[in-house]
Design an enzyme around this catalytic site. Structure first.
Site, PDB file in Angstrom:
ATOM      1  N   ARG A 238       0.847  -1.183   0.000  1.00  0.00           N
ATOM      2  CA  ARG A 238       0.000   0.000   0.000  1.00  0.00           C
ATOM      3  C   ARG A 238       0.886   1.237   0.000  1.00  0.00           C
ATOM      4  O   ARG A 238       1.755   1.390   0.870  1.00  0.00           O
ATOM      5  CB  ARG A 238      -0.913   0.012   1.237  1.00  0.00           C
ATOM      6  CG  ARG A 238      -1.945  -1.098   1.261  1.00  0.00           C
ATOM      7  CD  ARG A 238      -3.003  -0.899   0.178  1.00  0.00           C
ATOM      8  NE  ARG A 238      -4.061  -1.896   0.222  1.00  0.00           N
ATOM      9  CZ  ARG A 238      -4.055  -3.032  -0.477  1.00  0.00           C
ATOM     10  NH1 ARG A 238      -3.025  -3.309  -1.262  1.00  0.00           N
ATOM     11  NH2 ARG A 238      -5.066  -3.881  -0.387  1.00  0.00           N
ATOM     12  N   GLU A 266      -3.625   6.277  -8.127  1.00  0.00           N
ATOM     13  CA  GLU A 266      -3.354   5.406  -9.257  1.00  0.00           C
ATOM     14  C   GLU A 266      -4.393   5.667 -10.337  1.00  0.00           C
ATOM     15  O   GLU A 266      -5.569   5.824 -10.012  1.00  0.00           O
ATOM     16  CB  GLU A 266      -3.387   3.932  -8.827  1.00  0.00           C
ATOM     17  CG  GLU A 266      -2.241   3.560  -7.905  1.00  0.00           C
ATOM     18  CD  GLU A 266      -2.184   2.073  -7.589  1.00  0.00           C
ATOM     19  OE1 GLU A 266      -3.176   1.360  -7.902  1.00  0.00           O
ATOM     20  OE2 GLU A 266      -1.165   1.629  -7.040  1.00  0.00           O
ATOM     21  N   HIS A 285       1.476  -1.416 -10.533  1.00  0.00           N
ATOM     22  CA  HIS A 285       0.595  -2.248  -9.694  1.00  0.00           C
ATOM     23  C   HIS A 285       0.368  -3.622 -10.322  1.00  0.00           C
ATOM     24  O   HIS A 285      -0.769  -4.078 -10.472  1.00  0.00           O
ATOM     25  CB  HIS A 285      -0.729  -1.543  -9.431  1.00  0.00           C
ATOM     26  CG  HIS A 285      -1.395  -2.003  -8.169  1.00  0.00           C
ATOM     27  ND1 HIS A 285      -2.126  -1.161  -7.353  1.00  0.00           N
ATOM     28  CD2 HIS A 285      -1.446  -3.229  -7.562  1.00  0.00           C
ATOM     29  CE1 HIS A 285      -2.596  -1.842  -6.325  1.00  0.00           C
ATOM     30  NE2 HIS A 285      -2.198  -3.093  -6.425  1.00  0.00           N
TER      31      HIS A 285
END
Length: 328
Positions: A238, A266, A285
């Protein structure tokens, strides 16, 4: 025959369900497949009279009224976190939940190992130098081996455990900071529990914490400063766990080798300076995103659902309601 609702678009189903699993579904269940428009109305249609619902990325949040007398009793999530999908108050009472998060953890573990080795050997710097027409830098910089070094895991989540298992051949010393890790479990994992400041004193620091109020900003500027020069910092968990200003300052200084796979927000909006920083590995990611890993997700939860229906057994994808608040 038990009715099973596949609450995911055809495109997503092709991504997370291989042909063998699709055949098993059709053999064992009366399957309802979703259409291209997976909205709340479509989910309600699928759920009506279905005992099992299989979900994935893109499935809308499941409202409490979906789990009425004629709604699903089992949700198998062929993706990661289920906390925003199923109402917490119903878990363990009206609905049993399974999640493929522990299968995705293996892919994340592989990413962490790859990032660790890539940065320890300073491959981005060698790559940039070679592309610019250079050759061996001599004593200017040199990669290091992972064998025998100290690795700290911030959090003992399933991703941390997967990474730890992949570190076994390298004879590393593994430290773990996790206030919920008891000593018996630490012995099973062959790790040494430490406090957070002590965990920073390592050749590799890898972050594996969930998104909780207690983890936001937990890696402060002072803690980052404790990491020794030349060490590797990996964040595949995270972005909010790390002070962003201090993190970028460390990246630009060149003091640490840094791998980032998560950002806030994001898609990432990164400064030109960070994009140009040496020995910084930036990925979008994708730590848990692999071809084989995705295709395995429906089968991973389905096997445990079938076993649960047969004898009540709770396989590795079963979500413990008692640990709901600690989930990622």
């Amino acid at each position: 025959m038990t009715t099973l609702a596949m609450a995911m678009t055809p495109t997503r189903a092709a991504d997370v369900c291989d042909d063998e699993t699709r055949a098993l579904l059709e053999e064992r269940f009366e399957v309802r497949w979703a259409g291209d428009q997976l909205d709340q109305a479509e989910v309600a249609r699928l759920a009506d009279g279905a005992e099992i619902m299989i979900t994935s990325w893109g499935t809308p949040t499941l409202p409490a009224e979906l789990f009425g007398d004629n709604g699903p009793r089992i949700v198998g999530h062929a993706a990661g976190s289920v906390k925003r999908l199923v109402p917490a108050a119903l878990v363990g009472d009206r609905v049993t939940v399974f999640s493929a998060a522990t299968r995705i953890a293996w892919s994340v573990g592989e990413y962490c190992l790859a990032a660790c080795l890539t940065l320890h050997r300073r491959l981005p710097s060698y790559d940039a130098r070679t592309r610019a027409g250079g050759w061996k830098p001599g004593g200017e910089f040199r990669g290091r081996e992972l064998r025998g070094r100290t690795v700290s895991l911030i959090g003992a989540s399933s991703t941390a455990r997967a990474f730890r298992s992949l570190l076994a051949p390298f004879s590393v010393t593994v430290l773990v900071y996790d206030p919920y890790l008891d000593r018996e479990r630490a012995r099973e994992l062959d790790v040494t529990p430490v406090d957070l400041p002590a965990a920073m004193n390592a050749d590799v620091v890898s972050i594996h914490v969930p998104d909780l109020p207690a983890t936001k900003g937990m890696i402060t500027a002072d803690l980052l400063a404790r990491i020794p020069d030349g060490s590797v910092l990996i964040n595949s968990a995270r972005a909010g766990a790390v002070d962003p200003v201090a993190l970028e300052r460390e990246a630009l200084s060149g003091r640490l080798r840094i791998a980032l796979d998560v950002y806030d927000p994001e898609p990432a909006r990164l400064s030109p300076e960070l994009l140009a920083a040496p020995d910084v590995l930036l990925t979008p990611h994708i730590a848990g995103d692999s071809l084989e890993g995705h295709l395995a997700l429906v089968r991973y939860v389905l096997d445990d659902v079938i076993a649960f229906l047969a004898d009540g057994s709770r396989g590795p994808s079963w979500v413990d309601p008692q640990r709901w608040s600690l989930l990622a």
